[in-house]
Design a protein around this motif. Structure first.
Motif, short mmCIF file in Angstrom:
data_model
loop_
_atom_site.label_atom_id
_atom_site.label_comp_id
_atom_site.label_asym_id
_atom_site.label_seq_id
_atom_site.Cartn_x
_atom_site.Cartn_y
_atom_site.Cartn_z
N SER A 22 0.86 -1.09 -0.04
CA SER A 22 -0.06 -0.04 0.03
C SER A 22 0.99 1.23 0.07
N THR A 23 1.87 1.13 0.67
CA THR A 23 2.90 2.19 0.89
C THR A 23 3.63 2.63 -0.54
N ILE A 24 4.00 1.48 -1.15
CA ILE A 24 4.65 1.56 -2.39
C ILE A 24 3.90 1.98 -3.43
N GLY A 25 2.54 1.44 -3.48
CA GLY A 25 1.61 1.89 -4.25
C GLY A 25 1.49 3.51 -4.33
N SER A 26 1.02 3.99 -3.16
CA SER A 26 0.73 5.38 -2.94
C SER A 26 1.77 6.39 -3.39
N GLN A 27 3.20 5.90 -2.98
CA GLN A 27 4.32 6.58 -3.13
C GLN A 27 4.76 6.71 -4.71
N ILE A 28 4.52 5.48 -5.38
CA ILE A 28 4.99 5.59 -6.57
C ILE A 28 3.78 6.47 -7.43
N SER A 29 2.64 6.31 -7.03
CA SER A 29 1.64 7.13 -7.92
C SER A 29 2.12 8.66 -7.52
N LEU A 30 2.25 9.05 -6.50
CA LEU A 30 2.50 10.61 -6.10
C LEU A 30 3.81 11.01 -6.77
N PHE A 31 5.06 10.28 -6.66
CA PHE A 31 6.25 10.80 -7.32
C PHE A 31 6.05 10.89 -8.84
#
Length: 388
Positions: free
Chosen positions: A196-205
Motif C-alpha cells: 500500500s505504501t509503495i503503491g501510493s508513493q509511486i503514484s505520487l512521485f
C-alpha cells in the motif's frame, strides 16, 4: 472484642480497636470470611470466592483468569484480559475494517482499481513500443507508473477486504477480534503495509514528475521534439527505477532490523504468561523490569535488545522460554497502513513527519505546475484567437 445484642441476645457484633476508636466496618463473605469494607468492589478477589466483587457495578470479570478490571476498560480498544473477553464479546467486537460503509468502499474501489489499472499498465506497455518521440515515451512511461501505483493500492484494498471477510475465520480458525494480536504481528500485515505504501508513493512521485513534463511541453510550444534514442530510453528507464526505488525505500526503511529501537511499537508475548497482556510497549516493560530488577533509571536508555535480555532472565528455559513477536511499524492497526498519525513523544515521529513533508511538497508542486499549465494553455489559446 464482641458484644452481645441487648434485645434478643442472639447476634454478635464484631468490633476492633484502632486509634479512632472501635469500629465494625467489616464485610461478611459468602465463605464466612471477614474483610474490611474498603476492600469491597476494589477489583481484587479479597474474599477468595469473589463474593466481594460479583455484585459490584464498577468491574468486569475476565473469563479465562477470573481477574477483575474496571468496567470503564471494557470495550475501550485496549486489551486488558488475556482471553480478550473485554474487547471481543456481544457488547463489543472489533473488525479489521470498521463499519459497513468502509467495508463496501474497499470492494467498490479496490476491485475496479485492481482490474482497470492492470489494463492501463498493459495498454501503456504496448504503446511504448510505438513511441518515436522521447517526450511521448516519457509521458507514457509515467502514466504507466501511475497505473502501477494505483494497481498496488487496488490490490491492497482487495486483500484487506478479503482479510476482513469470513474467509479470515476459515484461514486462521477464529474470528479476527480473537486473533487480532496474531494478525498485527504477522508477515501478511507487514506485506499489506508495504504494497500500500509503495503503491501510493509511486503514484505520487510519478504524478509530480509528470506535472513537470507537461509544464515543459506547454512552455516549449511548437519546438521540434527529439526522437527516441538508446540514451533517452536508458534515461527514462533509470528514472522509472529511481521512482520505484524511492517508493520502496519509504515502505521498507521502518522494517530494517538495525532501526528496531525506532520503529518497533512493542512486543506480543505468549498469552500463557499473564505478566504481559496485549501489546507491551517500552513504558510497560520499564515498569515491570524496574520492579523485578530494580536497577533501571531512565526509560530513554532502554533499548529492545536490552529489554529482550532482561525479560529472558525473568523466565526459565525449562518449558521453552518466553515466546514473543515484534509489533512492527505496520502493526499499529488492523488495516496495516503507514503510521501517519504519531504522538509528540513517539520515536517514529521524525520519519513520519519527513515523509509527510515530502508528500505535501509533491502535492503543492503538482498543484502549482498544473496551475501554470492551465494558465499558459489559456494564454496560448487567446493569442491564437487574436491572430485569427
Amino acid at each position: 472484642i464482641l458484644n452481645k445484642n441487648k434485645k434478643n441476645n442472639s447476634y454478635l457484633t464484631f468490633v476492633t480497636w484502632s486509634q479512632q476508636g472501635y469500629h465494625n466496618n467489616y464485610y461478611l463473605c459468602d465463605n464466612n470470611k471477614c474483610i474490611d469494607y474498603e476492600k469491597v468492589c476494589n477489583l481484587v478477589n479479597d474474599c477468595g470466592d469473589s463474593s466481594d466483587e460479583k455484585m459490584c457495578t464498577n468491574n468486569f470479570q475476565c473469563n479465562s483468569t477470573g481477574n477483575y478490571i474496571a468496567v470503564t476498560k471494557k470495550c475501550d480498544g485496549a486489551i486488558d484480559c488475556l482471553d480478550l473477553t473485554d474487547e471481543c464479546s456481544n457488547a463489543c467486537r472489533k473488525d479489521i475494517i470498521e463499519g459497513y460503509y468502509l467495508k463496501s468502499l474497499s470492494w467498490i474501489i479496490g476491485t475496479p482499481a485492481f482490474i482497470l489499472n492492470l489494463l492501463v499498465i498493459a495498454q501503456n506497455l504496448i504503446k511504448l513500443k510505438t513511441c518515436t518521440v522521447s517526450r511521448a515515451l516519457l509521458n507514457k512511461s509515467l502514466i504507466g507508473m501511475v497505473g502501477l501505483g494505483d494497481f498496488l493500492v487496488g490490490w491492497y484494498l482487495v486483500l484487506i477486504a478479503i482479510a476482513d471477510s469470513p474467509i479470515y475465520t476459515l484461514i486462521y480458525g477464529k474470528p479476527y477480534c480473537n486473533s487480532q494480536l496474531e494478525w498485527m504481528t504477522s508477515s501478511e500485515c507487514s506485506f499489506l503495509g508495504i504494497i500500500s505504501t509503495i503503491g501510493s508513493q509511486i503514484s505520487l512521485f510519478s504524478m509530480t514528475i509528470l506535472s513537470f513534463v507537461r509544464l515543459y511541453v506547454i512552455k516549449s510550444g511548437i519546438k521540434i521534439p527529439s526522437p527516441v534514442t538508446k540514451t533517452s530510453k536508458c534515461g527514462i528507464a533509470c528514472l522509472m527505477l529511481l521512482i520505484v526505488a524511492a517508493a520502496t525505500a519509504v515502505a521498507v526503511i521502518p522494517l530494517l532490523p538495525h532501526l528496531k529501537d525506532t520503529f518497533v511499537n512493542g512486543m506480543y508475548y505468549d498469552p500463557k504468561h499473564s505478566l504481559f497482556i496485549g501489546f507491551t510497549d517500552k513504558e510497560t516493560h520499564f515498569n515491570v523490569l524496574h520492579q523485578y530488577h530494580g536497577r533501571i533509571r531512565q526509560k530513554k536508555t532502554l533499548e529492545w535488545s536490552l529489554i529482550n535480555t532482561m525479560v529472558k532472565e525473568m523466565f526459565t528455559e525449562d518449558y521453552g522460554g518466553l515466546g514473543k513477536k515484534k509489533v512492527e511499524f505496520y502493526g499499529n492497526d488492523g488495516v496495516c497502513l503507514f503510521k501517519y498519525f504519531v504522538k509528540s513523544d513517539d520515536p517514529q515521529r521524525f520519519y513520519v513527519w519527513l515523509i509527510l513533508t515530502i508528500n505535501f511538497a509533491c502535492f503543492v508542486t503538482i498543484a502549482i505546475n498544473y496551475f501554470f499549465v492551465n494558465f499558459l494553455a489559456k494564454k496560448e489559446k487567446s493569442t491564437d484567437a487574436t491572430l485569427r
